[in-house]
Design an enzyme around this catalytic site. Sequence first.
Site, mmCIF file in Angstrom:
data_model
loop_
_atom_site.group_PDB
_atom_site.id
_atom_site.type_symbol
_atom_site.label_atom_id
_atom_site.label_comp_id
_atom_site.label_asym_id
_atom_site.label_seq_id
_atom_site.Cartn_x
_atom_site.Cartn_y
_atom_site.Cartn_z
ATOM 1 C CB THR A 2 6.900 21.254 63.059
ATOM 2 O OG1 THR A 2 7.098 20.145 62.211
ATOM 3 C CG2 THR A 2 5.415 21.489 63.236
ATOM 4 C CB ALA A 157 12.821 21.577 54.747
ATOM 5 C CB CYS A 160 10.974 27.099 57.896
ATOM 6 S SG CYS A 160 10.538 27.106 59.643
ATOM 7 C CB THR A 163 10.877 23.109 58.512
ATOM 8 O OG1 THR A 163 9.803 23.817 59.140
ATOM 9 C CG2 THR A 163 10.306 21.977 57.677
#
Length: 176
Positions: A2, A157, A160, A163
């Site tokens: 996350t 986001a 990654c 994410t």
Amino acid sequence: MTTILSVRLKNKVVIGGDGQATLGNTIMKSNVKKIRTLYHEKVIAGFAGGTADAFTLFEMFEKKLAMYQGQLPRAAIELAKDWRSDRMLRKLEALLAVADKDTSLIITGNGDVIQPEDDLIAIGSGGSYAQSAARALINNTTLNADEIVEKSLNIAANICIYTNHSFTIKELFSEK
């Protein structure tokens, strides 16, 4: 994994995180709430790591906050001591980012309680991307803490794979 990001600017602290839960290479859920308010909404916290482990730690941390009347540093240190010394707890794999109106901390399973010198916390697989983006935005724009957290999480986001763009963002104000 996350991305959790905390930014403290002026009289506000903001913690935000994405909502993706993965099992191996598979997305299991896209709207997990990894950011919570604790202790009568005077503390905000986010987690990175195993979801079940993190919820166990949230419960323990909330008990420590109640035991120490909301004193964030003391509750964090006591949680870290327990986490480090208990054989069962040592197996929990998570990091906590916690903040109240005055203090921001990272609590690790190694028993570390870290207060970043610049009140910027980034944990999780996209943490370094979000932290880099937040530093650049803090130093080069007039954006407020909420905007910095949201823009930085969006950047993370986009980079990654663990994410997503389903964010939860919470804030606290101080009298400073």
